[in-house]
Write an enzyme that holds these catalytic residues in place. Structure first.
Site, mmCIF file in Angstrom:
data_model
loop_
_atom_site.group_PDB
_atom_site.id
_atom_site.type_symbol
_atom_site.label_atom_id
_atom_site.label_comp_id
_atom_site.label_asym_id
_atom_site.label_seq_id
_atom_site.Cartn_x
_atom_site.Cartn_y
_atom_site.Cartn_z
ATOM 1 N N ASP A 141 0.873 -0.921 -0.091
ATOM 2 C CA ASP A 141 -0.084 0.141 -0.116
ATOM 3 C C ASP A 141 0.504 1.469 0.272
ATOM 4 O OD1 ASP A 141 1.083 -0.946 2.697
ATOM 5 O OD2 ASP A 141 -0.548 0.440 3.551
ATOM 6 N N GLU B 70 -0.342 -2.071 4.927
ATOM 7 C CA GLU B 70 0.079 -1.872 6.192
ATOM 8 C C GLU B 70 0.372 -0.531 6.726
ATOM 9 O OE1 GLU B 70 3.440 -0.910 8.585
ATOM 10 O OE2 GLU B 70 3.399 0.381 6.808
#
Length: 417
Positions: free
Chosen positions: A101, A158
């Site tokens: 991400d 994350e």
């Protein structure tokens, strides 16, 4: 706005640096892979996506895995992917974790591969992590002569709210059961050509709190009729600092930081409410209950002294990232054979930043480590989460080499035991 560019890749421009000393220890097959690694990373960098929205990233990863004939499962914890590579001989299972991400940051870099998604940027290097994991998968698919199984976990979210825990709950560590796990973070705190690793606590736990102080407002010239919420909240901020100074063993490390404070509406009105928010960081799991308990005791006590009330919301995000001693030594020993710069392997490396790799390390022994990625001479040394963050792409090949050598050593040790 989501990109609609095709998944095909053209040949990339050369990596930002080709310093020979950083390539000496790379095997020829990984050296040859470097241009593709750069191309993949730049493709991903142009198409950053926020937590649990990594559809383009996941599609790109899945397309590559299909192209190389690697069995994989998609749609885990929404956008997560797990690839399984079996060696030519049976053996234990080693996991490799990579996050995918990006962050809600507007990129300020003026490079051909800058983000094409407004307000979203790979400002922490997760595009590099995904690329290194893909490169490892590519190499292993062509060189399956190892005694074991490698399970590569491409994880969403994350940066928050956290994709590791839902992936674990979905069973990514089972079928086959993972015996140990490793992961890395490109790290602009360290120069390119270094590795930071240590046994035990490596990254801190991350927790957050929000407190609303409820007082009684009134005229600034008639304070005796009020309960000043700004005054109460201010005393809470200063008193919270006594926790680390006087309630925590000096040999332990902890941080309590109030990052947000809001109160009042006008200069002559005593506020009836004030709010403060902050973060709590620590390494020692034994502090997990003590710190929030002491925070609430202080808030309650200060409010009671002034006749105020309060509402407290305390959120536990990620536990401390704690490396297994055996796996940390494996990574350290491998890194010394790959990194040939003067600084080399940085021992006892730690940070109060947090990572949800911690959830994987709670389940199986493993090691998370930093791969130095800053190059000040090329201006590639802005900190993580900065709108001009970028890193020296030399680390892509280095990361693949370290992962491959770690799994080779892990499997070889298992064969001998």
């Amino acid at each position: 706005m989501a990109s609609t560019l095709p998944l095909s890749l053209s040949q990339p421009p050369p990596s930002q640096t080709t310093e020979p000393s950083l390539h000496q220890s790379l095997r020829p097959a990984i050296k040859a892979l470097q241009p593709e690694l750069v191309a993949w990373r730049r493709y991903l960098h142009q198409r950053p996506e926020l937590a649990f929205k990594e559809q383009l990233t996941a599609s790109f990863v899945a397309e590559k895995l299909r192209e190389w004939g690697i069995p994989h499962q998609t749609g885990i914890a929404e956008t997560g992917i797990v690839a399984i590579l079996e060696g030519s001989r049976p053996g234990p299972v080693l996991g490799i974790r990579a996050d995918m991400d990006a962050l809600p940051i507007q990129e300020e870099n003026q490079v051909p591969y800058r983000s094409s998604h407004d307000g979203v940027m790979h400002a922490c290097g997760h595009d590099g992590h995904t690329t290194i994991a893909l490169g490892t998968a590519r190499y292993l698919s062509q060189h399956p002569d190892f005694a074991g199984t490698v399970k590569i976990i491409f994880q969403p979210a994350e940066e928050g709210p956290g994709g590791a825990k839902p992936m674990i709950q979905a069973g990514v560590l089972d079928n086959p059961k993972v015996d140990a796990i490793i992961g890395l973070h490109v790290w602009n705190v360290l120069p390119v050509g270094t590795v930071g690793v240590r046994s035990g606590p490596f990254m801190a736990a991350a927790e957050f709190f929000h407190c609303q102080v409820l007082g009684k407002g009134g005229h600034g010239a008639i304070p005796q009729q009020t309960i000043d919420a700004v005054l109460v909240a201010s005393q809470i901020v200063t008193t919270l600092q006594t926790i680390v100074a006087r309630n925590i063993n000096p040999l332990d490390t902890a941080v309590i930081s109030v990052g947000s404070f809001h109160g009042g509406t006008a200069k002559n009105i005593i506020a009836d409410t004030a709010s403060l928010s902050g973060t709590v960081r620590y390494f020692n799991p034994e502090l997990a209950d003590k710190l929030p308990q002491r925070i609430e005791e202080i808030i309650a006590g200060v409010c009671a002294c002034h006749g105020a009330k309060y509402e407290l919301n305390y959120q536990r995000m990620y536990p401390a990232t704690i490396n297994d001693p055996t796996m940390a030594e494996l990574v350290r020993s491998v890194a010394t054979t790959v990194i040939e710069t003067e600084l080399g392997v940085v021992p006892e490396c730690q940070t109060m930043a947090a990572e949800d790799m911690s959830f994987f390390l709670q389940q199986v022994p493993g090691c998370y480590f930093f791969l130095g990625s800053a190059n000040a001479e090329l201006g590639l040394d802005f900190p993580h989460h900065h709108p001009r963050f970028d890193f020296d792409e030399t680390v892509l090949g280095l990361g693949v080499e370290i992962f491959v050598r770690c799994l080779e050593k892990f499997f070889a040790q298992a064969q001998r035991s």
